[in-house]
Design a protein around this motif. Structure first.
Motif, PDB file in Angstrom:
ATOM      1  N   ALA A 117       7.122   2.080  10.974  1.00  0.00           N
ATOM      2  CA  ALA A 117       7.453   2.592   9.640  1.00  0.00           C
ATOM      3  C   ALA A 117       6.312   2.321   8.654  1.00  0.00           C
ATOM      4  CB  ALA A 117       8.754   1.958   9.148  1.00  0.00           C
ATOM      5  N   ILE A 118       5.645   1.172   8.776  1.00  0.00           N
ATOM      6  CA  ILE A 118       4.520   0.873   7.882  1.00  0.00           C
ATOM      7  C   ILE A 118       3.422   1.925   8.057  1.00  0.00           C
ATOM      8  CG2 ILE A 118       2.665  -0.756   7.348  1.00  0.00           C
ATOM      9  CD1 ILE A 118       4.520  -3.016   8.206  1.00  0.00           C
ATOM     10  N   GLU A 119       3.062   2.200   9.299  1.00  0.00           N
ATOM     11  CA  GLU A 119       2.000   3.175   9.567  1.00  0.00           C
ATOM     12  C   GLU A 119       2.362   4.560   9.056  1.00  0.00           C
ATOM     13  OE1 GLU A 119      -0.456   3.363  13.043  1.00  0.00           O
ATOM     14  OE2 GLU A 119       0.589   1.638  13.917  1.00  0.00           O
ATOM     15  N   GLU A 120       3.592   4.965   9.277  1.00  0.00           N
ATOM     16  CA  GLU A 120       4.010   6.295   8.839  1.00  0.00           C
ATOM     17  C   GLU A 120       4.091   6.374   7.310  1.00  0.00           C
ATOM     18  OE1 GLU A 120       4.493   9.032  10.825  1.00  0.00           O
ATOM     19  OE2 GLU A 120       3.566   7.685  12.280  1.00  0.00           O
ATOM     20  N   ALA A 121       4.593   5.313   6.674  1.00  0.00           N
ATOM     21  CA  ALA A 121       4.765   5.334   5.221  1.00  0.00           C
ATOM     22  C   ALA A 121       3.417   5.354   4.505  1.00  0.00           C
ATOM     23  CB  ALA A 121       5.587   4.130   4.777  1.00  0.00           C
ATOM     24  N   ILE A 122       2.454   4.548   4.965  1.00  0.00           N
ATOM     25  CA  ILE A 122       1.173   4.476   4.266  1.00  0.00           C
ATOM     26  C   ILE A 122       0.374   5.762   4.449  1.00  0.00           C
ATOM     27  CG2 ILE A 122      -0.293   3.533   6.101  1.00  0.00           C
ATOM     28  CD1 ILE A 122      -0.128   2.454   2.380  1.00  0.00           C
ATOM     29  N   ALA A 123       0.722   6.556   5.453  1.00  0.00           N
ATOM     30  CA  ALA A 123       0.029   7.828   5.664  1.00  0.00           C
ATOM     31  C   ALA A 123       0.475   8.900   4.675  1.00  0.00           C
ATOM     32  CB  ALA A 123       0.262   8.318   7.092  1.00  0.00           C
ATOM     33  N   CYS A 124       1.581   8.645   3.969  1.00  0.00           N
ATOM     34  CA  CYS A 124       2.079   9.613   2.994  1.00  0.00           C
ATOM     35  C   CYS A 124       1.239   9.541   1.727  1.00  0.00           C
ATOM     36  CB  CYS A 124       3.544   9.332   2.684  1.00  0.00           C
ATOM     37  SG  CYS A 124       4.242  10.412   1.414  1.00  0.00           S
ATOM     38  N   ARG A 125       0.739  10.685   1.278  1.00  0.00           N
ATOM     39  CA  ARG A 125      -0.151  10.720   0.114  1.00  0.00           C
ATOM     40  C   ARG A 125       0.574  10.448  -1.201  1.00  0.00           C
ATOM     41  NH1 ARG A 125      -5.287  10.142   1.932  1.00  0.00           N
ATOM     42  NH2 ARG A 125      -5.577  11.384   3.841  1.00  0.00           N
ATOM     43  N   ALA A 126       1.895  10.421  -1.178  1.00  0.00           N
ATOM     44  CA  ALA A 126       2.654  10.112  -2.395  1.00  0.00           C
ATOM     45  C   ALA A 126       2.932   8.620  -2.530  1.00  0.00           C
ATOM     46  CB  ALA A 126       3.968  10.885  -2.396  1.00  0.00           C
ATOM     47  N   VAL A 127       2.539   7.824  -1.535  1.00  0.00           N
ATOM     48  CA  VAL A 127       2.823   6.388  -1.520  1.00  0.00           C
ATOM     49  C   VAL A 127       1.603   5.610  -1.993  1.00  0.00           C
ATOM     50  CG1 VAL A 127       3.361   4.419  -0.042  1.00  0.00           C
ATOM     51  CG2 VAL A 127       4.550   6.591   0.290  1.00  0.00           C
ATOM     52  N   ALA A 128       1.794   4.807  -3.036  1.00  0.00           N
ATOM     53  CA  ALA A 128       0.702   3.969  -3.539  1.00  0.00           C
ATOM     54  C   ALA A 128       0.544   2.710  -2.702  1.00  0.00           C
ATOM     55  CB  ALA A 128       0.957   3.595  -4.993  1.00  0.00           C
TER      56      ALA A 128
ATOM     57  N   SER B  48      -2.411  -5.660  13.434  1.00  0.00           N
ATOM     58  CA  SER B  48      -2.942  -5.771  12.072  1.00  0.00           C
ATOM     59  C   SER B  48      -4.193  -4.918  11.897  1.00  0.00           C
ATOM     60  CB  SER B  48      -3.239  -7.237  11.739  1.00  0.00           C
ATOM     61  OG  SER B  48      -4.335  -7.723  12.481  1.00  0.00           O
ATOM     62  N   ARG B  49      -4.976  -4.790  12.940  1.00  0.00           N
ATOM     63  CA  ARG B  49      -6.175  -3.950  12.858  1.00  0.00           C
ATOM     64  C   ARG B  49      -5.799  -2.484  12.684  1.00  0.00           C
ATOM     65  NH1 ARG B  49      -9.606  -1.542  16.843  1.00  0.00           N
ATOM     66  NH2 ARG B  49     -11.745  -1.311  16.115  1.00  0.00           N
ATOM     67  N   ARG B  50      -4.767  -2.053  13.384  1.00  0.00           N
ATOM     68  CA  ARG B  50      -4.284  -0.671  13.221  1.00  0.00           C
ATOM     69  C   ARG B  50      -3.843  -0.431  11.781  1.00  0.00           C
ATOM     70  NH1 ARG B  50      -2.448   2.516  17.480  1.00  0.00           N
ATOM     71  NH2 ARG B  50      -0.734   3.216  16.135  1.00  0.00           N
ATOM     72  N   LEU B  51      -3.112  -1.381  11.212  1.00  0.00           N
ATOM     73  CA  LEU B  51      -2.641  -1.223   9.841  1.00  0.00           C
ATOM     74  C   LEU B  51      -3.808  -1.237   8.855  1.00  0.00           C
ATOM     75  CD1 LEU B  51       0.471  -3.577   9.916  1.00  0.00           C
ATOM     76  CD2 LEU B  51       0.423  -1.093  10.152  1.00  0.00           C
ATOM     77  N   SER B  52      -4.798  -2.101   9.108  1.00  0.00           N
ATOM     78  CA  SER B  52      -5.961  -2.176   8.225  1.00  0.00           C
ATOM     79  C   SER B  52      -6.730  -0.865   8.230  1.00  0.00           C
ATOM     80  CB  SER B  52      -6.869  -3.325   8.677  1.00  0.00           C
ATOM     81  OG  SER B  52      -8.030  -3.390   7.884  1.00  0.00           O
ATOM     82  N   LEU B  53      -6.945  -0.297   9.407  1.00  0.00           N
ATOM     83  CA  LEU B  53      -7.671   0.970   9.512  1.00  0.00           C
ATOM     84  C   LEU B  53      -6.875   2.106   8.891  1.00  0.00           C
ATOM     85  CD1 LEU B  53      -9.109   0.654  13.140  1.00  0.00           C
ATOM     86  CD2 LEU B  53     -10.346   0.391  10.987  1.00  0.00           C
TER      87      LEU B  53
ATOM     88  N   THR C 104      -6.248   6.105   4.446  1.00  0.00           N
ATOM     89  CA  THR C 104      -5.349   6.857   3.567  1.00  0.00           C
ATOM     90  C   THR C 104      -5.525   6.520   2.093  1.00  0.00           C
ATOM     91  OG1 THR C 104      -3.595   5.199   3.789  1.00  0.00           O
ATOM     92  CG2 THR C 104      -3.625   6.990   5.411  1.00  0.00           C
ATOM     93  N   GLY C 105      -6.087   5.347   1.784  1.00  0.00           N
ATOM     94  CA  GLY C 105      -6.268   4.961   0.386  1.00  0.00           C
ATOM     95  C   GLY C 105      -5.103   4.209  -0.209  1.00  0.00           C
ATOM     96  N   GLY C 106      -4.009   4.056   0.519  1.00  0.00           N
ATOM     97  CA  GLY C 106      -2.888   3.241   0.050  1.00  0.00           C
ATOM     98  C   GLY C 106      -3.049   1.808   0.529  1.00  0.00           C
ATOM     99  N   SER C 107      -2.401   0.856  -0.116  1.00  0.00           N
ATOM    100  CA  SER C 107      -2.514  -0.547   0.266  1.00  0.00           C
ATOM    101  C   SER C 107      -1.238  -1.028   0.941  1.00  0.00           C
ATOM    102  CB  SER C 107      -2.818  -1.417  -0.951  1.00  0.00           C
ATOM    103  OG  SER C 107      -4.166  -1.310  -1.341  1.00  0.00           O
ATOM    104  N   ILE C 108      -1.411  -1.972   1.857  1.00  0.00           N
ATOM    105  CA  ILE C 108      -0.296  -2.600   2.560  1.00  0.00           C
ATOM    106  C   ILE C 108      -0.270  -4.069   2.190  1.00  0.00           C
ATOM    107  CG2 ILE C 108       0.712  -3.161   4.803  1.00  0.00           C
ATOM    108  CD1 ILE C 108      -0.793  -0.745   5.948  1.00  0.00           C
ATOM    109  N   PHE C 109       0.897  -4.547   1.753  1.00  0.00           N
ATOM    110  CA  PHE C 109       1.080  -5.957   1.427  1.00  0.00           C
ATOM    111  C   PHE C 109       2.108  -6.532   2.397  1.00  0.00           C
ATOM    112  CE2 PHE C 109      -0.055  -3.692  -2.426  1.00  0.00           C
ATOM    113  CZ  PHE C 109      -1.086  -4.453  -2.938  1.00  0.00           C
TER     114      PHE C 109
ATOM    115  N   LEU D 232       9.825  -2.580   2.865  1.00  0.00           N
ATOM    116  CA  LEU D 232      10.375  -2.648   4.217  1.00  0.00           C
ATOM    117  C   LEU D 232      10.879  -4.044   4.542  1.00  0.00           C
ATOM    118  CD1 LEU D 232       7.554  -0.598   5.897  1.00  0.00           C
ATOM    119  CD2 LEU D 232       9.962  -0.039   6.179  1.00  0.00           C
ATOM    120  N   GLN D 233      12.042  -4.099   5.175  1.00  0.00           N
ATOM    121  CA  GLN D 233      12.621  -5.341   5.661  1.00  0.00           C
ATOM    122  C   GLN D 233      13.257  -5.100   7.021  1.00  0.00           C
ATOM    123  OE1 GLN D 233      15.405  -6.378   2.445  1.00  0.00           O
ATOM    124  NE2 GLN D 233      14.499  -8.413   2.438  1.00  0.00           N
ATOM    125  N   LEU D 234      13.352  -6.165   7.815  1.00  0.00           N
ATOM    126  CA  LEU D 234      14.199  -6.109   8.993  1.00  0.00           C
ATOM    127  C   LEU D 234      15.653  -6.212   8.548  1.00  0.00           C
ATOM    128  CD1 LEU D 234      12.267  -8.444  11.472  1.00  0.00           C
ATOM    129  CD2 LEU D 234      12.457  -5.953  11.568  1.00  0.00           C
ATOM    130  N   ALA D 235      16.516  -5.466   9.184  1.00  0.00           N
ATOM    131  CA  ALA D 235      17.914  -5.411   8.750  1.00  0.00           C
ATOM    132  C   ALA D 235      18.560  -6.795   8.749  1.00  0.00           C
ATOM    133  CB  ALA D 235      18.690  -4.454   9.654  1.00  0.00           C
TER     134      ALA D 235
END
Length: 268
Positions: free
Chosen positions: A125-136, A154-159, A164-169, A84-87
């Motif tokens: 988009a980060i929250e929605e993408a990491i919720a997908c079970r096909a996303v590592a 950041s707390r929302r993203l951490s939780l 979901t088991g996926g990681s956010i960098f 993900l990037q800002l345009a």
């Protein structure tokens, strides 16, 4: 509006609460470290990691560090990484180079590029993408500071990552650090490359120093010197971390042109 000292106390309290909530993810990561016995381990999913560098020109090192970890999270079900990037930041920071990814063992087809219009859309988009079970993993390139990316966000993203088991960098730039609920926070600094296989005077495989500013993985070790190959990370032995790649050369008898003194080839 709370006074500055009250804001600091609130941030510290939030950090304590977040630390309690994220202990299971870090405990699993430390357990994997003990099982693997590697100097730099393949970490479990379900974590939020912040990766900082002082200057934007080091953006490629941040991306490589994140993707090297994301590659280790691939499974039969999780076969994609969302980048993900800002345009408006894409023009400044560039995009991942497909052939380069392939040379390091990462299929470019597994990387999905997304450009968000603003920070609010990017966080959503980060929250929605990491919720997908096909996303590592989700890699978010945060070019500029935004008030929307506060401790609560950041707390929302951490939780969400833990659930979901996926990681956010999150790739960050500059020397300022805000309070966050990230499980791990890294500071990355490029260092001298290894020697080239074909030309001793040319730059070789990339290397960087990763300093763990927040969180703990290996007891009494917070700094790693790493390279990245198609098989994953390579780690330099501790005694070689600060070695000078030009050490051991004979002293020059007189002043010579700078290019020769630096050991660089005379190519146009």
């Amino acid at each position: 509006m709370p006074a500055p000292d009250q804001q600091q106390r609130l941030a510290a309290l939030r950090e304590t609460i977040a630390d309690i909530e994220r202990k299971p993810a870090l405990a699993e990561a430390r357990m994997l470290v003990e099982q693997q016995g590697h100097a730099f381990p393949v970490l479990a999913g379900g974590m939020l990691q912040e990766i900082f560098t002082d200057e934007r020109r080091n953006a490629g090192a941040l991306l490589g560090f994140a993707l090297a970890q994301a590659k280790g999270l691939f499974t039969a079900q999780r076969r994609a990484v969302i980048y993900l990037q800002l345009a408006d930041e894409a023009q400044k920071l560039g995009l991942p180079y497909g052939p380069g990814l392939l040379s390091f063992g990462l299929d470019p087809a597994a990387l999905v590029l997304v450009r968000a219009g603003n920070m609010g859309e990017l966080l959503w988009a980060i929250e929605e993408a990491i919720a997908c079970r096909a996303v590592a993993a989700v890699v978010a390139d945060i070019g500029s500071h935004s008030k929307l990316l506060d401790f609560t966000a950041s707390r929302r993203l951490s939780l969400r990552a833990a659930a979901t088991g996926g990681s956010i960098f999150m790739l960050r730039y500059g020397q300022e650090r805000e309070a966050s609920a990230a499980h791990l926070r890294w500071r990355l600094m490029p260092i001298h490359s290894a020697r080239s296989r074909y030309d001793a005077k040319a730059p070789g495989p990339l290397r960087w120093r990763a300093e763990l500013e927040k969180g703990a993985l290996i007891r009494n070790q917070t700094e790693f010197v790493l390279g990245w190959t198609e098989n994953g990370f390579t780690t330099l032995p501790a005694q070689r971390r600060h070695a000078n790649r030009h050490a051991g050369r004979a002293a020059l008898p007189r002043a010579v042109p700078a290019a020769l003194a630096d050991g660089l080839s005379q190519t146009a």
